[in-house]
Scaffold this motif. Structure first.
Motif, mmCIF file in Angstrom:
data_model
loop_
_atom_site.group_PDB
_atom_site.id
_atom_site.type_symbol
_atom_site.label_atom_id
_atom_site.label_comp_id
_atom_site.label_asym_id
_atom_site.label_seq_id
_atom_site.Cartn_x
_atom_site.Cartn_y
_atom_site.Cartn_z
ATOM 1 N N GLU A 96 73.039 51.584 -15.055
ATOM 2 C CA GLU A 96 73.266 50.344 -15.808
ATOM 3 C C GLU A 96 73.334 50.646 -17.308
ATOM 4 O O GLU A 96 72.487 51.375 -17.852
ATOM 5 C CB GLU A 96 72.133 49.355 -15.521
ATOM 6 C CG GLU A 96 72.379 47.986 -16.137
ATOM 7 C CD GLU A 96 71.322 46.964 -15.741
ATOM 8 O OE1 GLU A 96 71.698 45.879 -15.281
ATOM 9 O OE2 GLU A 96 70.116 47.269 -15.897
ATOM 10 N N ILE B 129 73.134 49.285 -21.046
ATOM 11 C CA ILE B 129 72.651 48.224 -21.937
ATOM 12 C C ILE B 129 73.248 48.476 -23.319
ATOM 13 O O ILE B 129 73.004 49.530 -23.916
ATOM 14 C CB ILE B 129 71.112 48.223 -22.051
ATOM 15 C CG1 ILE B 129 70.450 48.351 -20.683
ATOM 16 C CG2 ILE B 129 70.641 46.982 -22.812
ATOM 17 C CD1 ILE B 129 70.742 47.245 -19.720
ATOM 18 N N LYS C 163 67.727 53.773 -18.086
ATOM 19 C CA LYS C 163 69.012 53.087 -18.256
ATOM 20 C C LYS C 163 69.791 53.702 -19.422
ATOM 21 O O LYS C 163 69.203 54.230 -20.368
ATOM 22 C CB LYS C 163 68.786 51.595 -18.524
ATOM 23 C CG LYS C 163 68.145 50.842 -17.356
ATOM 24 C CD LYS C 163 67.903 49.377 -17.733
ATOM 25 C CE LYS C 163 67.080 48.668 -16.663
ATOM 26 N NZ LYS C 163 67.804 48.512 -15.402
ATOM 27 N N THR D 202 83.471 41.977 -19.650
ATOM 28 C CA THR D 202 82.255 42.713 -20.067
ATOM 29 C C THR D 202 82.595 43.879 -21.001
ATOM 30 O O THR D 202 82.180 45.017 -20.796
ATOM 31 C CB THR D 202 81.430 43.209 -18.852
ATOM 32 O OG1 THR D 202 82.224 44.099 -18.059
ATOM 33 C CG2 THR D 202 80.932 42.054 -18.009
ATOM 34 N N TYR E 5 80.046 47.174 -21.118
ATOM 35 C CA TYR E 5 78.603 47.003 -20.936
ATOM 36 C C TYR E 5 78.313 46.376 -19.574
ATOM 37 O O TYR E 5 79.177 45.739 -18.971
ATOM 38 C CB TYR E 5 78.020 46.102 -22.042
ATOM 39 C CG TYR E 5 78.544 44.673 -22.032
ATOM 40 C CD1 TYR E 5 77.970 43.703 -21.194
ATOM 41 C CD2 TYR E 5 79.600 44.282 -22.848
ATOM 42 C CE1 TYR E 5 78.444 42.402 -21.169
ATOM 43 C CE2 TYR E 5 80.086 42.976 -22.822
ATOM 44 C CZ TYR E 5 79.512 42.042 -21.989
ATOM 45 O OH TYR E 5 79.979 40.749 -21.962
ATOM 46 N N ASP E 6 77.066 46.539 -19.121
ATOM 47 C CA ASP E 6 76.560 45.799 -17.962
ATOM 48 C C ASP E 6 75.681 44.638 -18.430
ATOM 49 O O ASP E 6 75.766 43.539 -17.911
ATOM 50 C CB ASP E 6 75.760 46.726 -17.040
ATOM 51 C CG ASP E 6 76.642 47.794 -16.410
ATOM 52 O OD1 ASP E 6 77.653 47.419 -15.768
ATOM 53 O OD2 ASP E 6 76.359 48.991 -16.586
ATOM 54 N N LYS E 7 74.834 44.944 -19.405
ATOM 55 C CA LYS E 7 74.045 43.893 -20.062
ATOM 56 C C LYS E 7 74.261 44.027 -21.563
ATOM 57 O O LYS E 7 74.278 45.145 -22.105
ATOM 58 C CB LYS E 7 72.564 44.023 -19.724
ATOM 59 C CG LYS E 7 72.184 43.548 -18.315
ATOM 60 C CD LYS E 7 70.673 43.488 -18.142
ATOM 61 C CE LYS E 7 70.298 42.763 -16.847
ATOM 62 N NZ LYS E 7 70.498 43.589 -15.651
ATOM 63 N N GLU F 128 67.779 34.366 -22.915
ATOM 64 C CA GLU F 128 69.054 34.414 -22.207
ATOM 65 C C GLU F 128 70.027 33.414 -22.831
ATOM 66 O O GLU F 128 69.642 32.293 -23.180
ATOM 67 C CB GLU F 128 68.857 34.038 -20.733
ATOM 68 C CG GLU F 128 67.930 34.979 -19.984
ATOM 69 C CD GLU F 128 67.470 34.406 -18.648
ATOM 70 O OE1 GLU F 128 67.333 35.189 -17.685
ATOM 71 O OE2 GLU F 128 67.241 33.179 -18.556
ATOM 72 N N ASN G 242 73.548 37.938 -18.097
ATOM 73 C CA ASN G 242 73.494 39.323 -18.599
ATOM 74 C C ASN G 242 73.839 39.456 -20.084
ATOM 75 O O ASN G 242 74.090 40.563 -20.562
ATOM 76 C CB ASN G 242 74.392 40.252 -17.766
ATOM 77 C CG ASN G 242 73.922 40.352 -16.329
ATOM 78 O OD1 ASN G 242 72.714 40.380 -16.066
ATOM 79 N ND2 ASN G 242 74.862 40.370 -15.400
ATOM 80 N N ILE G 243 73.849 38.317 -20.807
ATOM 81 C CA ILE G 243 74.005 38.363 -22.269
ATOM 82 C C ILE G 243 72.790 37.672 -22.889
ATOM 83 O O ILE G 243 72.449 36.544 -22.518
ATOM 84 C CB ILE G 243 75.313 37.713 -22.747
ATOM 85 C CG1 ILE G 243 76.523 38.441 -22.161
ATOM 86 C CG2 ILE G 243 75.378 37.718 -24.279
ATOM 87 C CD1 ILE G 243 77.868 37.904 -22.635
ATOM 88 N N TYR G 244 72.156 38.363 -23.833
ATOM 89 C CA TYR G 244 70.921 37.883 -24.455
ATOM 90 C C TYR G 244 71.088 37.913 -25.979
ATOM 91 O O TYR G 244 71.995 38.556 -26.501
ATOM 92 C CB TYR G 244 69.747 38.794 -24.081
ATOM 93 C CG TYR G 244 69.593 39.050 -22.604
ATOM 94 C CD1 TYR G 244 68.705 38.322 -21.832
ATOM 95 C CD2 TYR G 244 70.346 40.050 -21.965
ATOM 96 C CE1 TYR G 244 68.546 38.568 -20.461
ATOM 97 C CE2 TYR G 244 70.212 40.305 -20.601
ATOM 98 C CZ TYR G 244 69.304 39.555 -19.860
ATOM 99 O OH TYR G 244 69.173 39.798 -18.521
ATOM 100 N N ILE H 239 64.614 43.137 -18.997
ATOM 101 C CA ILE H 239 65.732 44.020 -18.633
ATOM 102 C C ILE H 239 65.274 45.119 -17.671
ATOM 103 O O ILE H 239 66.043 45.572 -16.825
ATOM 104 C CB ILE H 239 66.389 44.589 -19.913
ATOM 105 C CG1 ILE H 239 67.236 43.488 -20.578
ATOM 106 C CG2 ILE H 239 67.246 45.819 -19.620
ATOM 107 C CD1 ILE H 239 67.832 43.854 -21.918
#
Length: 430
Positions: free
Chosen positions: A2, A4, A26, A85, A97-99, A263, A268-270, A306
């Motif tokens: 993953e 980040i 990660k 993404t 990105y994944d997150k 969040e 998955n976006i913060y 996360i």
């Protein structure tokens, strides 16, 4: 693995990256267009004043990032495309990105004044502000600072170390009058004048005038006064740095809107730090808090989420500290500039006019609500505990000696404070 991606390498983003690395393997990438490596923003003034070099503001050696497998990308994000993404960079490259975590901090406020974009007009937030100020200071005859807050007083202190005369325009009747009660605001105002800073209260900027080369040469106040200068510091607060999110689908108001888990409206976006805006304020705190320690806390909390341990952001009791030239300031809990209906305030000021304390407590229950201190250092742990335990104001006043954190051989004033408090309490009860 993953991936980040964190946009922004300030205290929030870097704290997040460090804590994710502590708890996982990660893949982590930090993107920043300001500097390649993290630096302490609050130390910029000391670089200008000659107390340290810029590299001393960097808490980690340059090899730290590679050693901890944190990738650094020194580019500007032009656009976020959540449907794919990906991030689109200023060199047209793409980062997947994944997150995604938005931690882009703030930018200095401007309010549409004529001349606000001239050469010689600047804020004090980014590293390039420091570089520009260094350059402008070489031939500066006078500086005008607009806005009476913490950044403004820092800039004034910086400039007077270079013997650059400063005029300080403050729209309120007292310095930082929206935050400080009148007693403390007047105390700081007097202290500013003692440092030969030309403090102008109840004064608003109308426009900034250019010379023939496009550099500021004067300001004009709303009263029509012309003040010649070739540096203009705009220190009227900061706003979230989120222009690049326009049309991304990420919900924003003044900042990036987040819930208690930090969040956004898109999975998955913060968002964390100065650029994050709580949908609903936490207690009496503001929806957006441009404070370094809350940014650090958000980074720590989000790292847990996360890494699989979902955690709400809860900053606890309000506290802050600053320095007004030679006077140190601390605040714990809530002390309002204008007391609330339920609030009594006790104020003691030393005859020197440089040391003061204000205590807020509940009129009916006597519960301690908060304290401001000037020129007296207090222990954070003590006030955090008494606020959590909902102790009485009498308990706090009687134990001020225990709370005091001043170095050995400093004069202590607890006896004088306690005696005045008891006298005022008897008067109230009479």
């Amino acid at each position: 693995m993953e991936h980040i991606v964190i946009i922004g390498n300030g205290i929030s983003g870097v704290t997040l990256a460090r804590h994710i690395r502590k708890n996982s393997d990660k893949k982590i990438t930090i993107v920043s267009a300001e500097t390649e490596y993290f630096f302490s923003r609050t130390a910029l003034m000391y670089v200008y004043m000659g107390h340290m070099k810029f590299e001393h503001t960097q808490p980690y050696e340059n090899h730290f990032w590679k050693k901890n497998k944190i990738n650094l990308v020194f580019k500007k994000v032009e656009k976020v495309i959540p449907t794919d993404t990906i991030l689109l960079m200023n060199d047209n490259s793409i980062l997947k990105y994944d997150k995604l975590v938005i931690a882009t901090g703030s930018k200095s406020n401007k309010f549409g004044w004529s001349g606000q974009d001239l050469k010689g007009v600047l804020g004090l937030y980014h590293k390039n502000d420091l570089e520009e100020l260094e350059n402008l200071s070489k031939d500066a005859k006078r500086a005008v600072i607009v806005g009476g807050g913490l950044i403004g007083i820092e800039l004034a202190e910086m400039l007077i170390t270079r013997n650059i005369p400063v005029t300080f325009l403050v729209r309120e009747a007292h310095f930082w009058g929206g935050v400080l009660p009148e007693g403390e605001a007047k105390l700081i105002g007097k202290h500013i004048l003692e440092h030969h800073i030309d403090l102008r209260l109840d004064t608003n900027l109308k426009e900034i005038v250019s010379d023939e080369n496009g550099r500021a040469k004067a300001v004009i106040t709303e009263a029509g006064e012309i003040i010649e200068c070739n540096i203009v510091g705009l220190t009227v607060g900061v706003s979230p740095n989120i222009d690049f999110l326009r049309d991304s689908g990420i919900e924003t108001n003044r900042g990036v809107l987040v819930n208690r888990f930090l969040e956004t409206n898109i999975p998955n976006i913060y968002a964390i730090g100065d650029c994050a805006e709580q949908h609903e304020a936490i207690g009496y705190r503001k929806n957006i808090e441009a404070v370094w320690y809350t940014g650090r806390m958000m980074g720590e909390v989000l790292a847990q989420t996360i890494c699989g341990n979902k955690m709400q952001y809860n900053p606890g009791h309000w506290f802050n500290s600053a320095k007004f030239l030679d006077i140190e300031y601390q605040t714990y809990g809530w002390v309002w500039a204008k007391p609330k209906d339920y609030e009594n305030q006790f104020y003691w000021e030393h005859k020197s006019g440089k040391i003061a304390i204000r205590i807020s407590y509940h009129k009916r229950t006597n519960e301690f609500l908060g304290i401001n201190t000037f020129g007296i250092r207090m222990r954070h742990e003590f006030f955090n505990k008494v606020l959590s335990d909902k102790e009485s104001v009498d308990f706090v006043v009687e134990n001020l000696k225990q709370a005091n954190f001043d170095p050995e051989f400093y004069t202590h004033y607890e006896k004088e404070i306690v005696n005045q408090f008891k006298k005022e309490l008897q008067t109230l009860k009479a």
